[in-house]
Design an enzyme around this catalytic site. Structure first.
Site, PDB file in Angstrom:
ATOM      1  N   SER A  20      10.083  29.873 -41.197  1.00 46.91           N
ATOM      2  CA  SER A  20      11.003  30.978 -41.530  1.00 46.91           C
ATOM      3  C   SER A  20      10.344  32.335 -41.311  1.00 46.91           C
ATOM      4  O   SER A  20      10.957  33.372 -41.536  1.00 46.91           O
ATOM      5  CB  SER A  20      11.478  30.848 -42.984  1.00 46.91           C
ATOM      6  OG  SER A  20      10.370  30.751 -43.856  1.00 46.91           O
ATOM      7  N   ASN A 107       8.520  28.140 -54.638  1.00 48.77           N
ATOM      8  CA  ASN A 107       9.933  28.116 -55.053  1.00 48.77           C
ATOM      9  C   ASN A 107      10.282  29.293 -55.972  1.00 48.77           C
ATOM     10  O   ASN A 107      11.302  29.953 -55.779  1.00 48.77           O
ATOM     11  CB  ASN A 107      10.258  26.790 -55.746  1.00 48.77           C
ATOM     12  CG  ASN A 107      10.105  25.610 -54.797  1.00 48.77           C
ATOM     13  OD1 ASN A 107       9.962  25.808 -53.587  1.00 48.77           O
ATOM     14  ND2 ASN A 107      10.120  24.402 -55.330  1.00 48.77           N
ATOM     15  N   THR A 152      55.287  52.237 -46.663  1.00 51.02           N
ATOM     16  CA  THR A 152      55.253  50.845 -47.110  1.00 51.02           C
ATOM     17  C   THR A 152      55.801  50.060 -45.920  1.00 51.02           C
ATOM     18  O   THR A 152      56.671  50.569 -45.194  1.00 51.02           O
ATOM     19  CB  THR A 152      56.124  50.599 -48.360  1.00 51.02           C
ATOM     20  OG1 THR A 152      57.472  50.925 -48.041  1.00 51.02           O
ATOM     21  CG2 THR A 152      55.672  51.451 -49.559  1.00 51.02           C
ATOM     22  N   SER A 274      36.939  56.819 -21.470  1.00 45.46           N
ATOM     23  CA  SER A 274      37.189  55.638 -20.650  1.00 45.46           C
ATOM     24  C   SER A 274      36.611  55.893 -19.270  1.00 45.46           C
ATOM     25  O   SER A 274      36.666  57.011 -18.762  1.00 45.46           O
ATOM     26  CB  SER A 274      38.696  55.393 -20.558  1.00 45.46           C
ATOM     27  OG  SER A 274      38.985  54.637 -19.406  1.00 45.46           O
ATOM     28  N   LYS A 280      41.494  59.577 -22.009  1.00 45.74           N
ATOM     29  CA  LYS A 280      41.305  58.795 -23.233  1.00 45.74           C
ATOM     30  C   LYS A 280      40.119  59.207 -24.074  1.00 45.74           C
ATOM     31  O   LYS A 280      39.094  59.640 -23.593  1.00 45.74           O
ATOM     32  CB  LYS A 280      41.179  57.306 -22.873  1.00 45.74           C
ATOM     33  CG  LYS A 280      42.510  56.766 -22.404  1.00 45.74           C
ATOM     34  CD  LYS A 280      42.576  55.282 -22.449  1.00 45.74           C
ATOM     35  CE  LYS A 280      42.633  54.770 -23.865  1.00 45.74           C
ATOM     36  NZ  LYS A 280      42.651  53.310 -23.871  1.00 45.74           N
ATOM     37  N   ASN A 282      38.514  57.064 -27.138  1.00 43.46           N
ATOM     38  CA  ASN A 282      38.677  55.794 -27.845  1.00 43.46           C
ATOM     39  C   ASN A 282      37.938  55.788 -29.185  1.00 43.46           C
ATOM     40  O   ASN A 282      36.788  56.222 -29.253  1.00 43.46           O
ATOM     41  CB  ASN A 282      38.163  54.638 -26.976  1.00 43.46           C
ATOM     42  CG  ASN A 282      39.003  54.466 -25.725  1.00 43.46           C
ATOM     43  OD1 ASN A 282      40.213  54.677 -25.747  1.00 43.46           O
ATOM     44  ND2 ASN A 282      38.349  54.106 -24.632  1.00 43.46           N
ATOM     45  N   GLU A 287      36.917  50.955 -34.518  1.00 41.55           N
ATOM     46  CA  GLU A 287      37.236  49.568 -34.130  1.00 41.55           C
ATOM     47  C   GLU A 287      36.095  48.627 -34.494  1.00 41.55           C
ATOM     48  O   GLU A 287      36.313  47.508 -34.962  1.00 41.55           O
ATOM     49  CB  GLU A 287      37.482  49.497 -32.617  1.00 41.55           C
ATOM     50  CG  GLU A 287      38.747  50.206 -32.173  1.00 41.55           C
ATOM     51  CD  GLU A 287      38.770  50.363 -30.654  1.00 41.55           C
ATOM     52  OE1 GLU A 287      38.299  51.412 -30.159  1.00 41.55           O
ATOM     53  OE2 GLU A 287      39.223  49.449 -29.971  1.00 41.55           O
ATOM     54  N   GLN A 319      16.541  27.940 -47.698  1.00 44.85           N
ATOM     55  CA  GLN A 319      15.878  28.877 -46.778  1.00 44.85           C
ATOM     56  C   GLN A 319      16.907  29.549 -45.851  1.00 44.85           C
ATOM     57  O   GLN A 319      16.639  30.600 -45.279  1.00 44.85           O
ATOM     58  CB  GLN A 319      14.818  28.116 -45.974  1.00 44.85           C
ATOM     59  CG  GLN A 319      14.055  28.955 -44.991  1.00 44.85           C
ATOM     60  CD  GLN A 319      12.848  28.212 -44.436  1.00 44.85           C
ATOM     61  OE1 GLN A 319      11.832  28.069 -45.110  1.00 44.85           O
ATOM     62  NE2 GLN A 319      12.960  27.706 -43.220  1.00 44.85           N
TER      63      GLN A 319
END
Ligand code: ARG
Length: 455
Positions: A20, A107, A152, A274, A280, A282, A287, A319
């Site tokens: 690990s 542990n 709504t 773009s 554009k 973006n 996002e 682990q």
């Protein structure tokens, strides 16, 4: 470390699945902190000599420097951060290093390290959420009386203010902070000294290590101490809910910054162009914040799945707690920082907000309420009469406030010209003074409250 019992070394695949160190090296500072506290306690309890303790403290200090200056070489054959540090300590100070692991096991060591790491990260997260809240409060102040449509079903419902909308997120984020703080409170018990699973026959003092490491108290059951990962699950759950909130705001920013809405303009710093369509801009950061949610949910699902059905006490399955948690909390950190930057830099567009608020007969409820209040009409009947007036306005292709008094009276004879004082956007929002309502007067009070809380 266990050469006494084994005749051959592990297969390379065993090393690959078992080691690990590639990810748990991130726990080095917590591991060294925990070992220092443990050694000091052992010396206080006369379980090791003061000289051995001094050698251990110095050696661990030197290792910390080596790691922080990139001079520490990790070895996969030493499996994890705990054994890498202990092996280096042996190289540096010889025999006393072998006494450090008295009355301890990996542990309880890993449970302690990971608790300390998660606790530190909770503190960072709470601070970052507060920064985002402050950015939103500043936007609320800018737009305290910018009228916009409240939705709504994503249908224009009633006018609200931009300030009120911003403060809705500040409330959500406050609950998010609360969940992290609450998880931290329950986390803050010290597992060190539970040893492998059963406790130890050495006369240790777990209150000392608790105090040294900033825990409130030692954990009371050694089996639970080494097999508990609730503290991670709770933290990931808090992260998941926070990321849900971020994704909702991100989604609104994506919509709001579109040519169709134009409610806000995002800054150049958090948008991209773009390569083919020159017009554009973006909302990529928004996002991606919306999308990062998936990774955080995935971490939670992964660890819940690992923990489900695990017998007591420690199993190596556990682990698997680390990589997903590091990824989830790193991701949350990035999302919070990017969202804060975007929130600070965005510019609301009051004209577009107002124009959109005016569509869809958004003050129809105000008209119905006026009928109830002034003519003592039952609300259901007022709703019906208002519906007829909306239909009439729709036929005339105008807003409710543009109907003549005669038009109004053709539907309900009792209507007087006083009705026009509740129609129109500003009248509508100004009137919503009930506690928690959208009236700018209310929102100003809330802004002041948040400013006091967030400083
Ligand atoms: N690297 C291990 C982990 O992260 C440390 C504990 C190992 N304990 C053991 N009994 N093999 O869980």
């Amino acid at each position: 470390m266990w050469g006494g019992r084994f005749a051959s070394s592990p297969d390379t695949l065993m090393e690959a699945i078992n080691a690990s160190i590639d990810f748990d090296q991130r726990l080095y500072a917590q591991d060294i902190r925990g070992s220092k506290a443990h050694a000091a306690m052992l010396a206080d309890m006369k379980l090791i000599t003061a000289d051995d303790n001094a050698a251990i403290q110095n050696g661990l200090g030197a290792i910390l420097k080596e790691i922080e200056t990139g001079q520490f070489e990790v070895s996969r054959s030493l499996e994890d951060i705990h054994m890498n540090i202990e092996a280096r300590l042996t190289e540096l100070i010889g025999d006393p290093a072998g006494r450090l692991h008295t009355a301890r096991s990996r542990n309880d060591q890993v449970a302690t390290d990971f608790k300390l790491w998660v606790r530190d990260q909770i503190d960072v997260t709470v601070e970052q959420i507060a920064q985002l809240q402050s950015a939103l409060v500043a936007q609320a102040e800018t737009g305290v009386d910018f009228v916009m449509p409240g939705f709504t079903h994503l249908q224009s419902a009633q006018p609200v203010t931009f300030g009120h909308h911003m403060l809705a997120y500040v409330e959500m984020l406050e609950r998010d902070k609360g969940r992290f703080v609450d998880a931290r409170r329950r986390l803050n018990e010290n597992p060190l000294g539970a040893a492998a699973l059963a406790g130890t026959s050495f006369n240790i003092d777990r209150n000392r290590t608790s105090d040294a490491l900033g825990f409130d108290r030692p954990t009371a059951n050694s089996l639970d101490s080494v097999s508990d990962r609730d503290f991670v699950l709770e933290t990931l759950n808090a992260a998941s809910i926070t990321t849900i909130h971020l994704s909702r705001f991100a989604e609104e920013l994506v919509l709001w910054s579109s040519a169709q809405f134009q409610f806000v303009t995002l800054s150049d710093k958090f948008t991209t162009g773009s390569s083919i369509m020159p017009q554009k801009r973006n909302p990529d950061a928004a996002e991606l914040i919306r999308a990062k949610t998936g990774r955080i949910f995935a971490a939670q699902t992964a660890l819940q799945t690992v923990m489900k059905g695990l017998p007591l006490a420690y199993s190596k399955d556990m682990q698997e707690d680390k990589e997903v948690t590091f990824d989830a909390l790193d991701t949350l950190e990035l999302a919070l920082l990017a969202m804060t930057g975007m929130a600070q830099d965005l510019t609301p567009n009051p004209d577009a907000l107002r124009k959109a608020a005016g569509s869809g007969f958004s003050t129809a409820t105000d008209l119905a309420d006026w009928l109830v209040r002034t003519l003592n009409m039952p609300f259901r009947q007022a709703h019906h009469a208002t519906g007829q007036l909306v239909a009439l306005a729709e036929n005339r292709n105008c807003g409710l406030e543009d109907l003549s008094l005669q038009d109004m009276q053709s539907v309900e004879a009792g209507i007087t010209k006083d009705v026009f004082t509740v129609l129109g956007l500003d009248n509508s929002v100004d009137s919503r003074k009930s506690y928690g309502g959208t009236a700018p007067e209310n929102v100003r009070v809330q802004i002041a409250r948040w400013k006091g809380l967030l400083t």
